[in-house]
Design an enzyme around this catalytic site. Sequence first.
Site, PDB file in Angstrom:
ATOM      1  CB  THR A  28      -9.240   6.767  -4.241  1.00 45.45           C
ATOM      2  OG1 THR A  28      -9.662   7.609  -5.310  1.00 45.45           O
ATOM      3  CG2 THR A  28     -10.458   6.426  -3.372  1.00 45.45           C
ATOM      4  CB  THR A  31      -2.503   6.339   2.440  1.00 43.62           C
ATOM      5  OG1 THR A  31      -2.815   5.077   3.053  1.00 43.62           O
ATOM      6  CG2 THR A  31      -1.085   6.718   2.807  1.00 43.62           C
ATOM      7  CG  ASP A  83      -3.775   6.075  -5.805  1.00 42.13           C
ATOM      8  OD1 ASP A  83      -4.350   6.039  -4.697  1.00 42.13           O
ATOM      9  OD2 ASP A  83      -4.275   5.624  -6.853  1.00 42.13           O
ATOM     10  CG  ASP A  86      -5.713  -2.167  -1.635  1.00 42.83           C
ATOM     11  OD1 ASP A  86      -6.035  -1.543  -0.618  1.00 42.83           O
ATOM     12  OD2 ASP A  86      -6.256  -1.993  -2.740  1.00 42.83           O
ATOM     13  CE  LYS A  96      -3.808   2.465  -6.999  1.00 42.07           C
ATOM     14  NZ  LYS A  96      -4.318   2.909  -5.707  1.00 42.07           N
ATOM     15  N   GLY A  99     -10.767   0.657  -2.757  1.00 39.62           N
ATOM     16  CA  GLY A  99     -11.820   1.676  -2.722  1.00 39.62           C
ATOM     17  C   GLY A  99     -12.692   1.661  -3.971  1.00 39.62           C
ATOM     18  CD  GLU A 105      -7.262   4.208  -7.052  1.00 41.68           C
ATOM     19  OE1 GLU A 105      -7.739   4.617  -5.994  1.00 41.68           O
ATOM     20  OE2 GLU A 105      -6.908   3.025  -7.214  1.00 41.68           O
ATOM     21  CE  LYS A 123      -2.466  -0.668   2.977  1.00 40.37           C
ATOM     22  NZ  LYS A 123      -2.687   0.670   2.466  1.00 40.37           N
TER      23      LYS A 123
HETATM   24  C1  5RP Z   1      -8.557   2.646  -3.853  1.00 37.17           C
HETATM   25  C2  5RP Z   1      -7.143   2.214  -3.711  1.00 37.17           C
HETATM   26  C3  5RP Z   1      -6.408   2.673  -2.503  1.00 37.17           C
HETATM   27  O1  5RP Z   1      -5.291   3.406  -2.902  1.00 37.17           O
HETATM   28  C4  5RP Z   1      -5.975   1.474  -1.721  1.00 37.17           C
HETATM   29  O2  5RP Z   1      -7.132   0.714  -1.395  1.00 37.17           O
HETATM   30  C5  5RP Z   1      -5.241   1.871  -0.424  1.00 37.17           C
HETATM   31  O3  5RP Z   1      -6.128   2.515   0.413  1.00 37.17           O
HETATM   32  P1  5RP Z   1      -5.724   2.995   1.869  1.00 37.17           P
HETATM   33  O4  5RP Z   1      -4.736   4.098   1.714  1.00 37.17           O
HETATM   34  O5  5RP Z   1      -7.023   3.439   2.492  1.00 37.17           O
HETATM   35  O6  5RP Z   1      -5.140   1.798   2.597  1.00 37.17           O
HETATM   36  O7  5RP Z   1      -6.589   1.518  -4.538  1.00 37.17           O
HETATM   37  O8  5RP Z   1      -9.167   2.111  -4.996  1.00 37.17           O
END
Ligand code: 5RP
Length: 231
Positions: A28, A31, A83, A86, A96, A99, A105, A123
């Site tokens: 989610t 990315t 996946d 963060d 993580k 989202g 996940e 990251k």
């Molecule tokens: C969602 C997550 C995402 O993978 C994480 O927040 C990274 O998101 P993004 O790719 O928008 O930076 O853990 O629960």
Amino acid sequence: MTLEDAKQASGYKAAEFVENGMIVGLGTGTTTAYFIQALLGRMGKGLNIQTVASSRHSADQARKGGLTVLDINEAPRIDLTVDGADEIDPQKRMIKGGGGAHVREKILASSSTEMVVIVDETKLVPQLGHVKLPVEILFYGSSATQSKIDALGYKGAWRMDPSGTLFLSENGNLIYDIHFPFPPKHPEQLHLQMIQIPGVVDTGFFFRLAGRVVVGRSDGSTYLLKNLNEQ
Ligand code: 5RP
């Protein structure tokens, strides 16, 4: 060239690891959305796969593009989950849950032959804990659960929606985002402390789950994060 280019580069690179016949776990986030976009592009060129999604958003994007999205309980196996994260440290430990989908996940990642992580360079951190740690908590008894977390010495805040109401995770639970004044020295111990509290579903710490880590740069190039023993 922007951060979006870096995210796109890592998502598109990871799509090259997907082979015909695979069952692919969809993470989610922004990315991962690029990864799904790249898969949809490859479908037009004959890629034939099935997917399992960690969130409604990823499932919707996949289905709209014509991908089959299986219920996780109907998937005989998951070959590869892709996946975002963060934060990720040199030991490939992650935070993580930005989202609110980290529990699903983690179920996908731990049920897959490999979890491929896709990140931009922002990251990568030497130590986890610069971002808030999402902790998923059952609504029932949530005040008592919060008190027990606070009693361990951690301070957090309930995640809110932009509309000002309580944010609900992908599982319909609450998210308590913990802020660390300093990165915790022993994230594994902290995770174990937290998950022993009744009402805590899981933390956003991910340990020993990441396989290949594709890092995207804003010039559109990518590289694989080396394992610690290769550095
Ligand atoms: C969602 C997550 C995402 O993978 C994480 O927040 C990274 O998101 P993004 O790719 O928008 O930076 O853990 O629960």
